[in-house]
Design an enzyme around this catalytic site. Structure first.
Site, PDB file in Angstrom:
ATOM      1  N   ASN A 292      34.183  27.706  26.995  1.00  0.00           N
ATOM      2  CA  ASN A 292      35.545  28.031  26.561  1.00  0.00           C
ATOM      3  C   ASN A 292      36.475  27.033  27.237  1.00  0.00           C
ATOM      4  O   ASN A 292      36.739  27.127  28.418  1.00  0.00           O
ATOM      5  CB  ASN A 292      35.878  29.475  26.996  1.00  0.00           C
TER       6      ASN A 292
ATOM      7  N   LYS B 197      39.537  26.645  26.890  1.00  0.00           N
ATOM      8  CA  LYS B 197      40.902  27.160  27.087  1.00  0.00           C
ATOM      9  C   LYS B 197      41.918  26.101  26.630  1.00  0.00           C
ATOM     10  O   LYS B 197      41.610  25.322  25.735  1.00  0.00           O
ATOM     11  CB  LYS B 197      41.095  27.589  28.536  1.00  0.00           C
TER      12      LYS B 197
ATOM     13  N   HIS C 255      39.792  37.594  24.642  1.00  0.00           N
ATOM     14  CA  HIS C 255      39.658  37.059  26.000  1.00  0.00           C
ATOM     15  C   HIS C 255      40.714  37.698  26.898  1.00  0.00           C
ATOM     16  O   HIS C 255      41.827  37.990  26.453  1.00  0.00           O
ATOM     17  CB  HIS C 255      39.820  35.533  25.978  1.00  0.00           C
TER      18      HIS C 255
ATOM     19  N   GLU D  59      42.643  36.512  29.007  1.00  0.00           N
ATOM     20  CA  GLU D  59      43.929  35.797  29.052  1.00  0.00           C
ATOM     21  C   GLU D  59      44.783  36.142  27.841  1.00  0.00           C
ATOM     22  O   GLU D  59      46.006  36.191  27.927  1.00  0.00           O
ATOM     23  CB  GLU D  59      43.667  34.283  29.156  1.00  0.00           C
TER      24      GLU D  59
ATOM     25  N   GLU E 160      33.408  39.739  31.142  1.00  0.00           N
ATOM     26  CA  GLU E 160      34.116  38.834  32.051  1.00  0.00           C
ATOM     27  C   GLU E 160      35.009  39.647  32.980  1.00  0.00           C
ATOM     28  O   GLU E 160      36.125  40.023  32.601  1.00  0.00           O
ATOM     29  CB  GLU E 160      34.983  37.851  31.261  1.00  0.00           C
TER      30      GLU E 160
ATOM     31  N   GLY F  74      38.161  31.966  36.958  1.00  0.00           N
ATOM     32  CA  GLY F  74      38.933  30.868  37.526  1.00  0.00           C
ATOM     33  C   GLY F  74      39.239  31.027  39.000  1.00  0.00           C
ATOM     34  O   GLY F  74      40.066  30.303  39.562  1.00  0.00           O
TER      35      GLY F  74
ATOM     36  N   SER G  42      33.625  32.177  36.691  1.00  0.00           N
ATOM     37  CA  SER G  42      33.184  31.234  37.730  1.00  0.00           C
ATOM     38  C   SER G  42      31.688  30.914  37.662  1.00  0.00           C
ATOM     39  O   SER G  42      31.028  30.799  38.693  1.00  0.00           O
ATOM     40  CB  SER G  42      33.571  31.750  39.116  1.00  0.00           C
TER      41      SER G  42
ATOM     42  N   GLY H 116      34.172  28.703  31.639  1.00  0.00           N
ATOM     43  CA  GLY H 116      35.500  28.099  31.540  1.00  0.00           C
ATOM     44  C   GLY H 116      35.510  26.735  32.207  1.00  0.00           C
ATOM     45  O   GLY H 116      35.030  25.741  31.648  1.00  0.00           O
ATOM     46  N   GLY H 117      36.041  26.678  33.412  1.00  0.00           N
ATOM     47  CA  GLY H 117      36.245  25.418  34.138  1.00  0.00           C
ATOM     48  C   GLY H 117      35.050  24.469  34.117  1.00  0.00           C
ATOM     49  O   GLY H 117      35.209  23.269  33.861  1.00  0.00           O
TER      50      GLY H 117
HETATM   51  P1  13P Z   1      35.908  30.240  34.565  1.00  0.00           P
HETATM   52  O1  13P Z   1      34.482  29.839  34.286  1.00  0.00           O
HETATM   53  O2  13P Z   1      36.824  29.066  34.729  1.00  0.00           O
HETATM   54  O3  13P Z   1      35.991  31.228  35.691  1.00  0.00           O
HETATM   55  O4  13P Z   1      36.431  30.981  33.255  1.00  0.00           O
HETATM   56  C1  13P Z   1      35.672  32.002  32.708  1.00  0.00           C
HETATM   57  C2  13P Z   1      36.225  32.341  31.384  1.00  0.00           C
HETATM   58  O5  13P Z   1      37.304  32.889  31.276  1.00  0.00           O
HETATM   59  C3  13P Z   1      35.434  31.972  30.198  1.00  0.00           C
HETATM   60  O6  13P Z   1      35.963  32.544  29.053  1.00  0.00           O
END
Ligand code: 13P
Length: 250
Positions: free
Chosen positions: A9, A11, A95, A97, A167, A173, A213, A234-235
């Protein structure tokens, strides 16, 4: 046997040049992977371009959101058929967010899942508790309420078409991964809920990803857990080296 599925993802990151560079590297370094489903979910503006790079490869394409109407006066929104039009096969829905910053609710998630499925998109539906809910022992009831609302009215066959991503919001993050045991506990809870609400067949079929993470160094242990079928990253999905390592380590 559920096939592992790792999705990146992205983002709100990466413009065209960096996106193309990233997927070009992924295409090269992951060409021989057949045992894991691999997906990237870029921003809307680069979906088409990314699709050109990964077309006819083992990397699938997903959107990060959609609106439930097919077209019309909904300024700023994108529909399931528009995602299909640029080559997407998957879409992330609900999600945390989006729930936190854009007012997404279980009801809107439910409408979006139905809209996605009507166009043949595979929905990746996110659930998860915030820190305060975990600390006050409400994780299971929060996740259950999210599942009940998000999956309301879906048939067993429709459930089998989607993917769930657990999640925990406090792990996104932050560098704080849930321990494999903490994640497994919630995954097993979701699977038991699927069995109770739908059937054992649904519970055994639906893939449940963990997100929060995920890194090359922790994926292996997460994947050893019985009910963890992959990851939503994510990251670490923004750099080819770390995303490739996550997939190879899983
Ligand atoms: P991170 O891997 O950056 O913690 O993000 C997870 C996420 O929100 C994937 O959708």
């Amino acid at each position: 046997m559920r096939k592992p599925i790792i999705a990146g993802n992205w983002k709100m990151n990466l413009t065209t040049k960096d996106a193309v560079e990233l997927v070009t590297a992924l295409k090269r370094d992951l060409a021989d992977v057949t045992t894991v489903d691999i997906i990237v979910c870029p921003v809307f503006t680069v979906l088409d371009t990314v699709n050109d790079v990964i077309m006819d490869t083992n990397i699938g394409l997903g959107g990060q959101n959609l609106y439930w109407e097919n077209s019309g006066a909904f300024t700023g929104e994108i529909s399931a058929s528009m995602l299909k039009d640029v080559g997407a096969e998957y879409v992330i829905i609900g999600h945390s967010e989006r729930r936190q910053f854009f007012g997404e609710t279980n009801e809107t998630v439910n409408k979006k899942i139905k809209a996605a499925q009507a166009q043949g998109l595979t929905a990746i539906v996110c659930v998860g508790e915030v820190l305060e809910e975990r600390e006050s022992g409400k994780t299971q009831s929060v996740v259950q309420t999210q599942c009940e609302g998000s999956f309301a009215g879906l048939s067993a066959d429709e459930m089998k078409q989607l993917i769930i991503a657990y999640e925990p919001v406090w792990a996104i993050g932050t560098g704080k991964t849930a321990t494999p045991q903490q994640a497994q506990e919630v995954h097993a809870f979701i699977r038991a809920w699927l069995k109770q609400q739908f059937s054992d067949d649904v519970a055994q079929t639906v893939r449940i990803q963990y997100g929060g993470s995920v890194k090359p160094g922790n994926i292996k242990e997460l994947m050893t857990q019985e009910d963890i079928d992959g990851a939503l990253v994510g990251g670490a999905s923004l750099k080819s080296a770390s995303f490739v390592d996550i997939i190879k380590n899983c």
